[in-house]
Scaffold this motif. Structure first.
Motif, short mmCIF file in Angstrom:
data_model
loop_
_atom_site.label_atom_id
_atom_site.label_comp_id
_atom_site.label_asym_id
_atom_site.label_seq_id
_atom_site.Cartn_x
_atom_site.Cartn_y
_atom_site.Cartn_z
N ASN A 233 0.83 -1.21 0.00
CA ASN A 233 0.00 0.00 0.00
C ASN A 233 0.86 1.26 0.00
O ASN A 233 2.08 1.19 0.13
CB ASN A 233 -0.92 0.00 1.22
CG ASN A 233 -2.01 -1.05 1.12
OD1 ASN A 233 -2.69 -1.14 0.11
ND2 ASN A 233 -2.17 -1.86 2.16
N LYS B 246 -2.84 0.30 7.04
CA LYS B 246 -4.12 0.58 6.36
C LYS B 246 -5.29 -0.15 7.04
O LYS B 246 -6.39 0.39 7.12
CB LYS B 246 -4.03 0.18 4.89
CG LYS B 246 -5.03 0.91 4.02
CD LYS B 246 -4.62 0.96 2.57
CE LYS B 246 -5.60 1.81 1.77
NZ LYS B 246 -5.27 1.83 0.33
N LYS B 247 -5.03 -1.36 7.55
CA LYS B 247 -6.12 -2.07 8.22
C LYS B 247 -6.34 -1.53 9.63
O LYS B 247 -7.46 -1.56 10.15
CB LYS B 247 -5.83 -3.57 8.26
CG LYS B 247 -7.07 -4.40 8.61
CD LYS B 247 -6.84 -5.88 8.40
CE LYS B 247 -8.12 -6.68 8.69
NZ LYS B 247 -7.90 -8.12 8.53
N TYR C 156 -11.17 -8.10 4.58
CA TYR C 156 -11.02 -6.74 4.08
C TYR C 156 -9.89 -6.62 3.06
O TYR C 156 -8.89 -5.94 3.28
CB TYR C 156 -10.79 -5.75 5.24
CG TYR C 156 -11.95 -5.64 6.19
CD1 TYR C 156 -13.14 -5.01 5.81
CD2 TYR C 156 -11.87 -6.17 7.48
CE1 TYR C 156 -14.21 -4.92 6.68
CE2 TYR C 156 -12.94 -6.08 8.36
CZ TYR C 156 -14.11 -5.46 7.95
OH TYR C 156 -15.17 -5.37 8.81
N ALA D 232 -9.52 -4.98 0.49
CA ALA D 232 -9.23 -3.63 0.00
C ALA D 232 -8.09 -2.98 0.77
O ALA D 232 -7.47 -2.02 0.30
CB ALA D 232 -10.48 -2.75 0.09
N THR D 233 -7.79 -3.52 1.96
CA THR D 233 -6.68 -2.97 2.76
C THR D 233 -5.34 -3.62 2.37
O THR D 233 -4.31 -3.30 2.96
CB THR D 233 -6.91 -3.18 4.26
OG1 THR D 233 -6.94 -4.59 4.54
CG2 THR D 233 -8.22 -2.54 4.71
N THR E 44 -4.76 -9.82 0.94
CA THR E 44 -5.30 -10.68 -0.13
C THR E 44 -4.74 -12.10 -0.07
O THR E 44 -4.87 -12.85 -1.02
CB THR E 44 -5.03 -10.07 -1.51
OG1 THR E 44 -3.63 -9.81 -1.64
CG2 THR E 44 -5.80 -8.77 -1.70
N GLU F 194 -14.37 -12.25 3.43
CA GLU F 194 -13.93 -10.90 3.06
C GLU F 194 -14.56 -9.83 3.94
O GLU F 194 -14.03 -8.73 4.08
CB GLU F 194 -14.25 -10.61 1.58
CG GLU F 194 -13.46 -11.42 0.58
CD GLU F 194 -14.00 -12.83 0.38
OE1 GLU F 194 -13.32 -13.63 -0.28
OE2 GLU F 194 -15.10 -13.14 0.90
#
Length: 404
Positions: free
Chosen positions: A33, A38-39, A166, A168-169, A172, A345
């Motif tokens: 990122n 971020k999380k 999550y 998007a943070t 993955t 997710e």
């Protein structure tokens, strides 16, 4: 001095980098990122429930899976030590209900800033927008890290890429791929601390309940019970006690699980029956649907009567002893039938992950590859809400960095 690469600048990554740096190592953090933590920014609804103010001994009952594995790292870096670290770094903290600890500012970003400042002050170098694609073991204590920008070599590597919640943070599942490619066993990934989809709950959507008890049964055996708040949603149930329950039942065949909602946990059956009789005596000629307004939220009344097999238009004076007993049972044991858990997710944390048998609990390093550690959500450990999962991330990260 060793060259250490930390993959991921989340809670465990920041702590691992700091712990390694203060031991005099050269530390580089690679983060896919554009910024750290971020999380962390989205935890506790943006407020960051950073830990839970309990002793190490009281911490373990809140761990759902593999509490024994965590004993070494939690004793080494307990909640009080995490709190002291943040406060020494200038971050004021406050403790709320359930011993939940938050920054006094209610800003999750302040936690990340504090940890990042610690890292930079200790000499940690950050490289953002750089994603790791592969970890190769060159020798037993030498690793090659391939990113989308370059090749790097390190004497030690600490993988802190998070689970698959999550995405998007940036979570993955990259760390699971690294581990699997290196021959480590991965336990099945499951959602934890998530909503529970239930059959036939649509009419209750939006109803919030306080001071209720939710239990789970499988073949008449009681699995677990939680007291507190719960919310009916478009898919089923959510809220604190439902989230906790999801972590307990996520390894079970849900078609064989029944959830039981006690709508009046403060009253035992005998006292509640007296309360019912009192209400019935006061309103003998009223329909039962209206009399129950004294006991239940309006939207709960029809579902309760349906499960009790009592018609809502029945006058109170016509309610039989058997019907009253049925109503009493339902008030103390309203059945909900889970269909599935919400997707991983959407879960707060990922359950499952790297088998803890592969990891040395005193160092977080692989037993197969000395110098290669895995931390935080990647491991097959998870806990209830209240700051416990973040503390696990901090403690495993600290243990890994400190062990280099």
């Amino acid at each position: 001095m060793k060259k250490v690469i930390v993959i991921g600048a989340g809670a465990s990554g920041l702590m691992a980098a700091y712990a390694a740096a203060i031991r005099g190592h050269e530390v580089l953090v690679l983060e896919r990122n554009e910024k750290a933590g971020k999380k962390i920014y989205i935890t506790g609804k943006g407020r960051c429930n950073v830990t839970n103010d309990v002793t190490a001994e009281d911490f373990f009952p809140n761990v759902v899976h593999n509490a024994k594995f965590l004993k070494s790292c939690i004793y080494q870096f307990p909640p009080e030590r995490m709190m002291q670290l943040l406060e020494d770094g200038g971050l004021r903290l406050k403790t709320e209900r359930g011993n939940r600890v938050f920054p006094a500012s209610d800003k999750a970003s302040d936690v990340t800033k504090c940890l990042e400042h610690y890292c930079r002050s200790a000499g940690v170098i950050f490289s953002f927008t750089e994603r790791v694609h592969e970890i190769e073991v060159l020798q037993s204590t030498l690793f090659r890290i391939k990113t989308d920008k370059r090749m790097l070599e390190a004497d030690a590597a600490i993988v802190c890429t998070g689970g698959i919640s999550y995405p998007a943070t940036g979570s993955t599942g990259d760390g699971y791929i690294f581990a699997r490619n290196l021959g480590l066993h991965i336990k099945a990934l499951r959602p934890a601390l998530c909503g529970i989809e239930c059959i036939d709950c649509e009419s209750l959507q939006g109803l919030s309940l306080r001071n209720v008890s939710l239990a789970a049964y499988q073949e008449s055996h009681k699995i677990a019970s939680f007291f507190g708040e719960m919310l009916f949603t478009h898919f089923g149930i959510s809220g604190p006690i439902a989230l906790s329950m999801s972590s307990v039942i996520n390894e079970r065949e849900l078609s064989s699980v029944r959830l039981s909602l006690d709508l009046k946990p403060a009253l035992d059956a005998a006292i509640l029956d007296k309360r019912l009789l009192r209400e019935f005596d006061s309103h003998k000629n009223r329909q039962i649907i209206h009399v129950l307004e004294e006991l239940l939220p309006k939207r709960m009344i029809l579902p309760v009567l349906k499960q009790s097999a009592v018609l809502p238009t029945t006058p109170v004076h016509s309610v039989s002893k058997a019907q009253r007993a049925s109503l009493l049972r339902t008030l103390k044991d309203f059945s909900l039938w889970p269909r599935s858990l919400r997707p991983v997710e959407e879960a707060i944390v990922t359950a499952g992950g790297i088998d803890v048998k592969e990891i040395d609990p005193k160092t977080m390093q692989c037993k197969k590859y000395k110098g290669l550690a895995f931390c935080g959500e990647l491991l097959d450990v998870d806990a209830f809400t209240g700051g416990f999962n973040l503390q696990i991330a901090f403690a495993t990260g600290y243990t890994a960095g400190n062990a280099i």
